[in-house]
Write a protein that holds these residues in place. Structure first.
Motif, short mmCIF file in Angstrom:
data_model
loop_
_atom_site.label_atom_id
_atom_site.label_comp_id
_atom_site.label_asym_id
_atom_site.label_seq_id
_atom_site.Cartn_x
_atom_site.Cartn_y
_atom_site.Cartn_z
N LYS A 179 -1.45 6.98 4.30
CA LYS A 179 -1.44 7.19 3.16
C LYS A 179 -0.97 8.75 2.76
CE LYS A 179 -4.89 7.83 -0.86
NZ LYS A 179 -6.28 7.58 -1.05
N LYS A 180 -1.29 9.59 3.62
CA LYS A 180 -0.95 11.08 3.75
C LYS A 180 0.47 11.11 3.64
CE LYS A 180 -5.04 13.00 5.71
NZ LYS A 180 -5.84 13.70 6.86
N ILE A 181 1.14 10.32 4.64
CA ILE A 181 2.63 10.42 4.81
C ILE A 181 3.40 9.78 3.29
CG2 ILE A 181 4.64 9.49 5.92
CD1 ILE A 181 3.20 9.32 8.41
N SER A 182 2.71 8.71 2.99
CA SER A 182 3.27 8.26 1.74
C SER A 182 3.25 9.35 0.55
CB SER A 182 2.39 6.71 1.45
OG SER A 182 2.72 6.04 2.42
N VAL A 183 2.23 10.03 0.52
CA VAL A 183 2.05 10.85 -0.69
C VAL A 183 3.24 11.94 -0.89
CG1 VAL A 183 0.92 13.14 -1.60
CG2 VAL A 183 -0.30 11.01 -0.77
N VAL A 184 3.78 12.10 0.40
CA VAL A 184 5.28 12.99 0.41
C VAL A 184 6.54 12.04 0.33
CG1 VAL A 184 6.30 14.67 1.95
CG2 VAL A 184 3.99 14.72 1.72
N ALA A 185 6.39 10.96 1.28
CA ALA A 185 7.49 10.03 1.43
C ALA A 185 7.88 9.46 0.05
CB ALA A 185 7.28 9.18 2.36
N ILE A 186 6.83 8.93 -0.46
CA ILE A 186 7.12 7.83 -1.67
C ILE A 186 8.00 8.78 -2.83
CG2 ILE A 186 6.34 6.64 -3.62
CD1 ILE A 186 4.23 5.55 -1.68
N PRO A 187 7.41 10.06 -3.36
CA PRO A 187 8.24 10.73 -4.33
C PRO A 187 9.35 11.26 -3.84
CG PRO A 187 5.79 11.44 -4.14
CD PRO A 187 6.12 10.51 -2.94
N SER A 188 9.57 11.57 -2.44
CA SER A 188 11.12 11.91 -2.04
C SER A 188 11.92 10.62 -2.02
CB SER A 188 10.95 12.24 -0.57
OG SER A 188 10.20 13.58 -0.48
N ILE A 189 11.32 9.50 -1.71
CA ILE A 189 12.23 8.33 -1.68
C ILE A 189 12.57 8.04 -3.05
CG2 ILE A 189 12.19 5.69 -1.46
CD1 ILE A 189 10.51 6.20 0.87
N LEU A 190 11.66 8.05 -4.14
CA LEU A 190 12.14 7.83 -5.57
C LEU A 190 13.08 8.87 -6.15
CD1 LEU A 190 8.41 7.11 -6.92
CD2 LEU A 190 10.26 5.43 -6.52
N GLN A 191 12.80 9.93 -5.56
CA GLN A 191 13.72 11.16 -5.96
C GLN A 191 15.26 10.82 -5.67
OE1 GLN A 191 14.18 13.98 -3.42
NE2 GLN A 191 15.26 15.73 -4.65
N GLN A 192 15.38 10.54 -4.32
CA GLN A 192 16.67 10.13 -3.97
C GLN A 192 17.11 8.67 -4.36
OE1 GLN A 192 18.86 12.25 -2.07
NE2 GLN A 192 17.19 13.73 -2.26
N SER A 193 16.39 7.78 -4.54
CA SER A 193 16.76 6.66 -4.78
C SER A 193 17.21 6.66 -6.27
CB SER A 193 15.55 5.65 -4.91
OG SER A 193 15.21 5.26 -3.55
N PHE A 194 16.51 7.47 -7.20
CA PHE A 194 16.88 7.50 -8.55
C PHE A 194 18.17 8.29 -8.54
CE2 PHE A 194 12.59 5.97 -9.69
CZ PHE A 194 12.89 5.17 -10.67
N ILE A 195 18.39 9.20 -8.02
CA ILE A 195 19.76 9.93 -7.75
C ILE A 195 20.80 9.03 -7.46
CG2 ILE A 195 20.94 11.76 -6.32
CD1 ILE A 195 18.34 13.43 -6.65
N SER A 196 20.64 8.26 -6.54
CA SER A 196 21.59 7.34 -6.13
C SER A 196 21.62 6.16 -7.14
CB SER A 196 21.10 6.39 -4.95
OG SER A 196 20.76 7.27 -3.72
#
Length: 452
Positions: free
Chosen positions: A234-251
């Protein structure tokens, strides 16, 4: 090899930590640049366009790998800075397990939807088969991409940016040589370009994972270490998911823009393909330094040394602005000659397209680099909400303006002009959010910072 970023002169420590990361990303980008270079020079303009066309879809997969890297790196950095080595090991094993599951899902989805995605971005019929072949081979190599990114995230979290640099220097150099061997000597065409990347990245991934596990075995634990934890995930996801969303939406935004670019013909697509690789070399370099600042901020957050975070931010700004100068000068004054590495002199329209793109974007590197430094602090201190707001502001403005301005000008010039506007607006937001986050950390509600 493991380095404590919470002691020593902040500027010297940060620069010593980030410069190898900058070198690493230069070599990382050589993977994609080598593919385009060999495709354009040894196969032809259509092959160059096919690699560039596929690249915008591969960015979606890279976004997930990048998010896993950042999520793992930030949490492991915080635990390393707090000297909680038991929890740190659990975080590493949890990240590896979760990434394996996510990678398997993405591989299945990617192979099933490959041709559909290419049609969505209006891939021209003459490059459809080549784009599909390149993309499918790339997808089969996703496990190497994911686990290599996790490994580099772990190295960086423990203050070691030198080891990933050495791995990338060796594998990227080998990739160029194998690219040429497969295309020129074995006449494998665009498949040779894809298989070369697959092979070299695979070897690099395996070796880096072996070294990570060996490094972890040298860190003693005072109790049994769980290999998976939902709490840590959960702690990793709090950071990872926004980063994934950021890069995914940029893509996704880039794919939409790619579709608009494709409507102007293969020559424009080929010119953009070459120029955007050069642009991404710069932006990814700044992003990587931002990742270094995330690691620096995370370790100092764990040690409660908040003043060092501000000093590290200033040092990071100096570093990225020093890098802006040569990139801007080269692209403004000698962009044509750099683009000729990817194409022949006869590709007049493609060459002019690439030059125009670089001339418009490169002066604004000084602006976007400041945003990426501030973003690094926001990620490192787990302020993901403000980070996402700034990122989506950039993306939404760029996509809307790309379609609006290209329609008004009836040319790709309007698409290129959208970049500086999005960058500028997002930079103002990121710097504002950084100031608020630092003020929040230094309020009396937080325990006083530890002295060195």
């Amino acid at each position: 090899m493991n380095k404590d970023l919470t002691i020593g002169n902040p500027q010297k420590v940060l620069w010593a930590y980030c410069l190898p990361m900058f070198g690493s990303i230069i070599f990382q980008q050589l993977y994609n640049i080598a593919d385009s270079l060999v495709a354009g020079k040894c196969i032809g303009e259509n092959a160059l366009a096919a690699v560039g066309n596929s690249y915008n879809i591969t960015l979606i997969f890279i976004a997930f790998a990048f998010g896993c890297n950042i999520g793992c790196s930030v949490i492991v950095s915080q635990l390393f800075g707090a000297r909680d080595y038991n929890a740190m090991k659990t975080a590493v094993y949890t990240a590896l397990t979760a990434s394996a599951v996510l990678c398997a899902i993405l591989m299945a989805a990617g192979l099933l939807s490959c041709d559909t995605l290419l049609r969505l971005i209006k891939t021209q019929p003459e490059i459809m088969a080549a784009s599909s072949l390149y993309l499918k081979i790339y997808i089969w190599g996703l496990p190497f991409l994911f686990f290599y990114n996790i490994a580099t995230g772990i190295f960086s979290a423990m203050g070691d940016s030198r080891t990933p640099f050495l791995f990338l220097a060796a594998s990227s150099t080998a990739n160029i040589l194998v690219d040429i061997l497969f295309v020129k000597s074995f006449a494998m065409g665009i498949a040779g370009v894809a298989w070369a990347t697959f092979l070299c990245q695979g070897i690099s991934c395996v070796l880096s994972l072996i070294l990570v596990l060996k490094r972890l075995s040298g860190i003693s634990a005072d109790r049994h270490i769980p290999v998976f934890s939902w709490i840590v995930l959960k702690k990793i996801s709090v950071v990872a998911i926004p980063s994934i969303l950021q890069q995914s939406f940029i893509s996704v935004g880039n794919m939409m823009i790619q579709g608009r670019i494709n409507s102007f013909g293969v020559s424009v697509a080929a010119g953009y393909s070459a120029a955007v690789k050069l642009n991404n070399l710069v932006i990814t370099s700044f992003t990587t330094i931002g990742n270094g600042i995330s690691g620096f901020s995370a370790q100092n957050l764990g040690a409660r040394k908040y003043e060092r975070i501000r000093e590290g931010t200033r040092a990071g700004l100096k570093l990225v602005w020093c890098l802006c100068v040569p990139f801007c000068l080269i692209y403004m004054a000698a962009g044509k000659y750099v683009l000729l590495l990817f194409m022949n002199q006869s590709s007049v329209k493609a060459l002019a397209t690439g030059q125009q793109f670089l001339w418009i974007l490169s002066p604004f590197y000084f602006v976007v680099s400041a945003k990426l430094v501030a973003d690094g602090v926001l990620r490192g201190t787990s302020a993901m909400g403000p980070f996402m707001i700034a990122t989506f502001t950039d993306l939404i403005l760029r996509v809307i303006l790309a379609f609006l301005l290209s329609g008004l000008t009836a040319s790709p010039l309007g698409i290129w002009a959208a970049w500086p506007v999005g960058w500028s607006a997002a930079t103002v937001l990121s710097l504002s959010f950084y100031g608020k986050q630092y003020k929040r950390l230094t309020t009396p509600l937080n325990p006083p910072a530890c002295k060195e």
